[in-house]
Scaffold this active site. Sequence first.
Site, PDB file in Angstrom:
ATOM      1  N   LYS A 142       0.824  -1.209   0.000  1.00  0.00           N
ATOM      2  CA  LYS A 142       0.000   0.000   0.000  1.00  0.00           C
ATOM      3  C   LYS A 142       0.860   1.262   0.000  1.00  0.00           C
ATOM      4  O   LYS A 142       0.533   2.249  -0.671  1.00  0.00           O
ATOM      5  CB  LYS A 142      -0.939  -0.007   1.213  1.00  0.00           C
ATOM      6  CG  LYS A 142      -1.984  -1.113   1.212  1.00  0.00           C
ATOM      7  CD  LYS A 142      -2.941  -0.963   0.049  1.00  0.00           C
ATOM      8  CE  LYS A 142      -4.000  -2.036   0.043  1.00  0.00           C
ATOM      9  NZ  LYS A 142      -4.885  -1.950  -1.143  1.00  0.00           N
TER      10      LYS A 142
ATOM     11  N   LEU B  31      -8.790  -0.355   9.272  1.00  0.00           N
ATOM     12  CA  LEU B  31      -9.281  -1.708   8.993  1.00  0.00           C
ATOM     13  C   LEU B  31     -10.784  -1.671   8.751  1.00  0.00           C
ATOM     14  O   LEU B  31     -11.551  -1.229   9.612  1.00  0.00           O
ATOM     15  CB  LEU B  31      -8.960  -2.620  10.179  1.00  0.00           C
ATOM     16  CG  LEU B  31      -9.478  -4.057  10.091  1.00  0.00           C
ATOM     17  CD1 LEU B  31      -8.787  -4.820   8.965  1.00  0.00           C
ATOM     18  CD2 LEU B  31      -9.281  -4.777  11.430  1.00  0.00           C
TER      19      LEU B  31
END
Length: 315
Positions: free
Chosen positions: A170, A195
């Site tokens: 990422k 998350l």
Amino acid sequence: MAPASFIPISNTVCVMDASGSIGSSLVRRLLQRGYIVHAAVQPHGELKGLKGLSNDHGNEKLKIYDCDLFDYHSILDALKGCSALFYNFELPYDQPVYDEYTVDTEVRAAQNVLEACAQLDTIDKVVFTSSAATILWREDRQSMLSDLDERHWSDVSFCRKFKLWHALSKTLAEKSAWALAMDRGISMITINAGLLVGPDLTIRHPYLKGAAEMYQDGVLVTVDLSFLVDAHIHVFEDISTYGRYLCFNHVINRPENAIQLAKILLPSTPVHAQSFQDDAKMIEQKISNEKLKKSIVEFESHPIDQDQNQLIVSN
């Protein structure tokens, strides 16, 4: 000056990849707000999240494209006529685990998409879904005097050393996208999401590698799908938004929070409060989403119209 609503060249936007939970929810939300949507689905993608939307909104509002992120022409086809792109990377179903090879895959996909955007005069804005994992991991995080926020970056060497492949993938993908956006003059905003908590979340989610350390450091954060999607819409429609936005609406820093998350991750396994008896006190929060919260509050205090005043900030 009061924030202004973004006025695109056209009312047509692209969502890529539209097959996952974030993408399909973005498609649905954008259609509800009156946009024409090009839903770009990768070859491995599923259409279950998009089923019925064409019937609800008419074929003229939703167009579905097969889009291979490594086929430049298929990306251009999906983007043709669009004023904006909502981009998020979904792993192929035949490669559901992040590893060192995934890093190159995600970086090349981001580069291809940004290069395609640069070739089209119609693209005014790119909203790039990234991760809070691009911010969390560094050697000195426990000794930092300030809270972690979107000004920080995960250390690439640290991620490689501890095989934090999700965070590395990422981080490098977002950095590559920013480099291209600045070089090509593309207006881009990133949503660095915590998350994502939903029905598909399991203990095997790659974000959760190092979860115990995140919890102890006060930086374990989660986000609800509805809040995440609304944040994407907000940064797109508000012309005053810029740069990166750390996006979460829950901080896991109390034993009861950790127990609740553990029950979601391991629904068939009993979770006892005694497991957290050594961490009975609240852990100090060391991460901030103040930039996003402030932007939403300012925008809502000067609403352009009733429909745009939708976001709710929660701590």
